[in-house]
Scaffold this motif. Sequence first.
Motif, PDB file in Angstrom:
ATOM      1  N   ARG A   1       0.842  -1.189   0.000  1.00 57.41           N
ATOM      2  CA  ARG A   1       0.000   0.000   0.000  1.00 57.41           C
ATOM      3  C   ARG A   1       0.878   1.241   0.000  1.00 57.41           C
ATOM      4  NH1 ARG A   1      -4.943  -0.661   4.131  1.00 57.41           N
ATOM      5  NH2 ARG A   1      -6.369  -0.825   2.412  1.00 57.41           N
ATOM      6  N   GLU A   2       0.442   2.200  -0.766  1.00 55.40           N
ATOM      7  CA  GLU A   2       1.170   3.464  -0.804  1.00 55.40           C
ATOM      8  C   GLU A   2       0.811   4.328   0.398  1.00 55.40           C
ATOM      9  OE1 GLU A   2       2.061   5.484  -4.702  1.00 55.40           O
ATOM     10  OE2 GLU A   2       0.209   4.399  -5.192  1.00 55.40           O
ATOM     11  N   TYR A   3       1.750   5.112   0.840  1.00 49.22           N
ATOM     12  CA  TYR A   3       1.565   6.102   1.893  1.00 49.22           C
ATOM     13  C   TYR A   3       1.000   5.508   3.197  1.00 49.22           C
ATOM     14  CZ  TYR A   3       1.830   8.789  -2.425  1.00 49.22           C
ATOM     15  OH  TYR A   3       2.207   9.289  -3.649  1.00 49.22           O
ATOM     16  N   PRO A   4       1.677   4.532   3.772  1.00 48.11           N
ATOM     17  CA  PRO A   4       1.156   3.915   5.000  1.00 48.11           C
ATOM     18  C   PRO A   4       0.996   4.914   6.148  1.00 48.11           C
ATOM     19  CG  PRO A   4       3.399   3.196   4.566  1.00 48.11           C
ATOM     20  CD  PRO A   4       2.938   3.959   3.359  1.00 48.11           C
ATOM     21  N   ASP A   5       1.853   5.917   6.218  1.00 51.03           N
ATOM     22  CA  ASP A   5       1.719   6.919   7.291  1.00 51.03           C
ATOM     23  C   ASP A   5       0.424   7.717   7.150  1.00 51.03           C
ATOM     24  OD1 ASP A   5       4.120   6.089   8.333  1.00 51.03           O
ATOM     25  OD2 ASP A   5       5.267   7.747   7.496  1.00 51.03           O
ATOM     26  N   LEU A   6       0.018   8.000   5.914  1.00 48.87           N
ATOM     27  CA  LEU A   6      -1.207   8.754   5.690  1.00 48.87           C
ATOM     28  C   LEU A   6      -2.436   7.925   6.047  1.00 48.87           C
ATOM     29  CD1 LEU A   6      -0.489  10.547   2.291  1.00 48.87           C
ATOM     30  CD2 LEU A   6      -0.039  11.347   4.619  1.00 48.87           C
ATOM     31  N   GLN A   7      -2.342   6.624   5.871  1.00 50.35           N
ATOM     32  CA  GLN A   7      -3.472   5.745   6.169  1.00 50.35           C
ATOM     33  C   GLN A   7      -3.781   5.700   7.657  1.00 50.35           C
ATOM     34  OE1 GLN A   7      -3.014   1.954   4.200  1.00 50.35           O
ATOM     35  NE2 GLN A   7      -2.193   2.969   2.381  1.00 50.35           N
ATOM     36  N   LYS A   8      -2.842   6.097   8.482  1.00 51.18           N
ATOM     37  CA  LYS A   8      -3.038   6.118   9.930  1.00 51.18           C
ATOM     38  C   LYS A   8      -3.670   7.425  10.417  1.00 51.18           C
ATOM     39  CE  LYS A   8       1.093   3.313  10.464  1.00 51.18           C
ATOM     40  NZ  LYS A   8       2.494   3.327  10.888  1.00 51.18           N
ATOM     41  N   MET A   9      -3.757   8.414   9.529  1.00 51.48           N
ATOM     42  CA  MET A   9      -4.265   9.735   9.919  1.00 51.48           C
ATOM     43  C   MET A   9      -5.780   9.792   9.803  1.00 51.48           C
ATOM     44  SD  MET A   9      -1.380  12.059   7.972  1.00 51.48           S
ATOM     45  CE  MET A   9      -1.980  13.648   8.569  1.00 51.48           C
ATOM     46  N   SER A  10      -6.411  10.585  10.674  1.00 50.47           N
ATOM     47  CA  SER A  10      -7.848  10.814  10.570  1.00 50.47           C
ATOM     48  C   SER A  10      -8.120  11.743   9.389  1.00 50.47           C
ATOM     49  CB  SER A  10      -8.382  11.451  11.853  1.00 50.47           C
ATOM     50  OG  SER A  10      -7.976  12.810  11.937  1.00 50.47           O
ATOM     51  N   LEU A  11      -9.373  11.804   8.995  1.00 47.22           N
ATOM     52  CA  LEU A  11      -9.751  12.690   7.892  1.00 47.22           C
ATOM     53  C   LEU A  11      -9.390  14.138   8.208  1.00 47.22           C
ATOM     54  CD1 LEU A  11     -11.086  13.373   5.229  1.00 47.22           C
ATOM     55  CD2 LEU A  11     -13.304  13.302   6.406  1.00 47.22           C
ATOM     56  N   HIS A  12      -9.700  14.605   9.407  1.00 46.53           N
ATOM     57  CA  HIS A  12      -9.388  16.000   9.745  1.00 46.53           C
ATOM     58  C   HIS A  12      -7.883  16.241   9.802  1.00 46.53           C
ATOM     59  CE1 HIS A  12     -13.544  17.455  11.322  1.00 46.53           C
ATOM     60  NE2 HIS A  12     -13.577  17.013  10.098  1.00 46.53           N
ATOM     61  N   GLU A  13      -7.114  15.257  10.237  1.00 46.24           N
ATOM     62  CA  GLU A  13      -5.648  15.406  10.212  1.00 46.24           C
ATOM     63  C   GLU A  13      -5.165  15.533   8.779  1.00 46.24           C
ATOM     64  OE1 GLU A  13      -4.292  12.946  14.202  1.00 46.24           O
ATOM     65  OE2 GLU A  13      -4.698  11.818  12.361  1.00 46.24           O
ATOM     66  N   LEU A  14      -5.713  14.728   7.875  1.00 45.57           N
ATOM     67  CA  LEU A  14      -5.330  14.814   6.462  1.00 45.57           C
ATOM     68  C   LEU A  14      -5.700  16.166   5.871  1.00 45.57           C
ATOM     69  CD1 LEU A  14      -6.405  11.254   5.303  1.00 45.57           C
ATOM     70  CD2 LEU A  14      -4.065  12.152   5.298  1.00 45.57           C
ATOM     71  N   LEU A  15      -6.900  16.645   6.184  1.00 49.01           N
ATOM     72  CA  LEU A  15      -7.329  17.937   5.650  1.00 49.01           C
ATOM     73  C   LEU A  15      -6.481  19.079   6.208  1.00 49.01           C
ATOM     74  CD1 LEU A  15     -11.189  17.417   5.705  1.00 49.01           C
ATOM     75  CD2 LEU A  15      -9.733  17.606   3.674  1.00 49.01           C
ATOM     76  N   ARG A  16      -6.179  19.038   7.499  1.00 53.26           N
ATOM     77  CA  ARG A  16      -5.349  20.101   8.098  1.00 53.26           C
ATOM     78  C   ARG A  16      -3.938  20.101   7.519  1.00 53.26           C
ATOM     79  NH1 ARG A  16      -8.263  18.870  12.965  1.00 53.26           N
ATOM     80  NH2 ARG A  16      -6.706  17.334  13.499  1.00 53.26           N
ATOM     81  N   ALA A  17      -3.446  18.935   7.125  1.00 52.16           N
ATOM     82  CA  ALA A  17      -2.083  18.828   6.606  1.00 52.16           C
ATOM     83  C   ALA A  17      -2.049  18.814   5.081  1.00 52.16           C
ATOM     84  CB  ALA A  17      -1.432  17.549   7.154  1.00 52.16           C
ATOM     85  N   ASN A  18      -3.140  19.176   4.428  1.00 51.04           N
ATOM     86  CA  ASN A  18      -3.256  19.017   2.979  1.00 51.04           C
ATOM     87  C   ASN A  18      -2.099  19.631   2.210  1.00 51.04           C
ATOM     88  OD1 ASN A  18      -4.643  19.954   0.144  1.00 51.04           O
ATOM     89  ND2 ASN A  18      -5.351  17.956   0.871  1.00 51.04           N
ATOM     90  N   ASP A  19      -1.647  20.800   2.598  1.00 53.52           N
ATOM     91  CA  ASP A  19      -0.556  21.450   1.856  1.00 53.52           C
ATOM     92  C   ASP A  19       0.784  20.739   2.041  1.00 53.52           C
ATOM     93  OD1 ASP A  19      -0.456  22.269   4.538  1.00 53.52           O
ATOM     94  OD2 ASP A  19       0.432  24.207   4.032  1.00 53.52           O
ATOM     95  N   LYS A  20       0.866  19.829   2.991  1.00 49.11           N
ATOM     96  CA  LYS A  20       2.100  19.078   3.230  1.00 49.11           C
ATOM     97  C   LYS A  20       2.035  17.654   2.685  1.00 49.11           C
ATOM     98  CE  LYS A  20       2.943  21.676   7.484  1.00 49.11           C
ATOM     99  NZ  LYS A  20       1.799  22.575   7.383  1.00 49.11           N
ATOM    100  N   LEU A  21       0.894  17.246   2.181  1.00 50.18           N
ATOM    101  CA  LEU A  21       0.730  15.892   1.648  1.00 50.18           C
ATOM    102  C   LEU A  21       1.481  15.749   0.327  1.00 50.18           C
ATOM    103  CD1 LEU A  21      -3.090  15.278   2.216  1.00 50.18           C
ATOM    104  CD2 LEU A  21      -1.172  14.575   3.663  1.00 50.18           C
ATOM    105  N   PRO A  22       1.834  14.518  -0.040  1.00 46.98           N
ATOM    106  CA  PRO A  22       2.452  14.318  -1.351  1.00 46.98           C
ATOM    107  C   PRO A  22       1.536  14.841  -2.452  1.00 46.98           C
ATOM    108  CG  PRO A  22       2.587  12.310  -0.035  1.00 46.98           C
ATOM    109  CD  PRO A  22       1.708  13.269   0.715  1.00 46.98           C
ATOM    110  N   GLU A  23       2.118  15.475  -3.425  1.00 46.32           N
ATOM    111  CA  GLU A  23       1.334  16.080  -4.501  1.00 46.32           C
ATOM    112  C   GLU A  23       0.418  15.067  -5.179  1.00 46.32           C
ATOM    113  OE1 GLU A  23       2.016  18.728  -8.504  1.00 46.32           O
ATOM    114  OE2 GLU A  23       3.567  18.710  -6.978  1.00 46.32           O
TER     115      GLU A  23
END
Length: 128
Positions: free
Chosen positions: A1-23
């Motif tokens: 699976r790609e991006y295993p660290d991202l899969q551990k994040m909640s939806l709001h954590e992903l949204l708050r960190a959106n500008d830092k996520l892989p393009e």
Amino acid sequence: REYPDLQKMSLHELLRANDKLPEAVRTTVRNNGGGHANHTMFWSIMRPTGTQGAGGKPTGALAKAIDDEWGSLEKFQTAFNEAGLKLFGSGWVILAADKTGKLKLLSQPNQDSVVTAGFAPVMGNDVW
């Protein structure tokens, strides 16, 4: 699976960190994650008329914050409706709190979430 660290994040954590996520996933998270967050909030506040918790005026801290920011519930309702009418195409009008708890009225295009900008949504309306 790609991006295993991202899969551990909640939806709001992903949204708050959106500008830092892989393009490669940033737009997908913004569109699909934002849409999911917005619609989950929207459907969770909907109640059929006549059921417990449906309708009525805000009370307590929320009522005071609305009065402090807009002067009255009626003036807030007018501002909320006008924000929706000014939004071109589809999007959202969201009542949100900033990090200090101050209420803001925000218009977001498409499925963009106010969480991405650091706000906590209180309520919103889907504009088509």
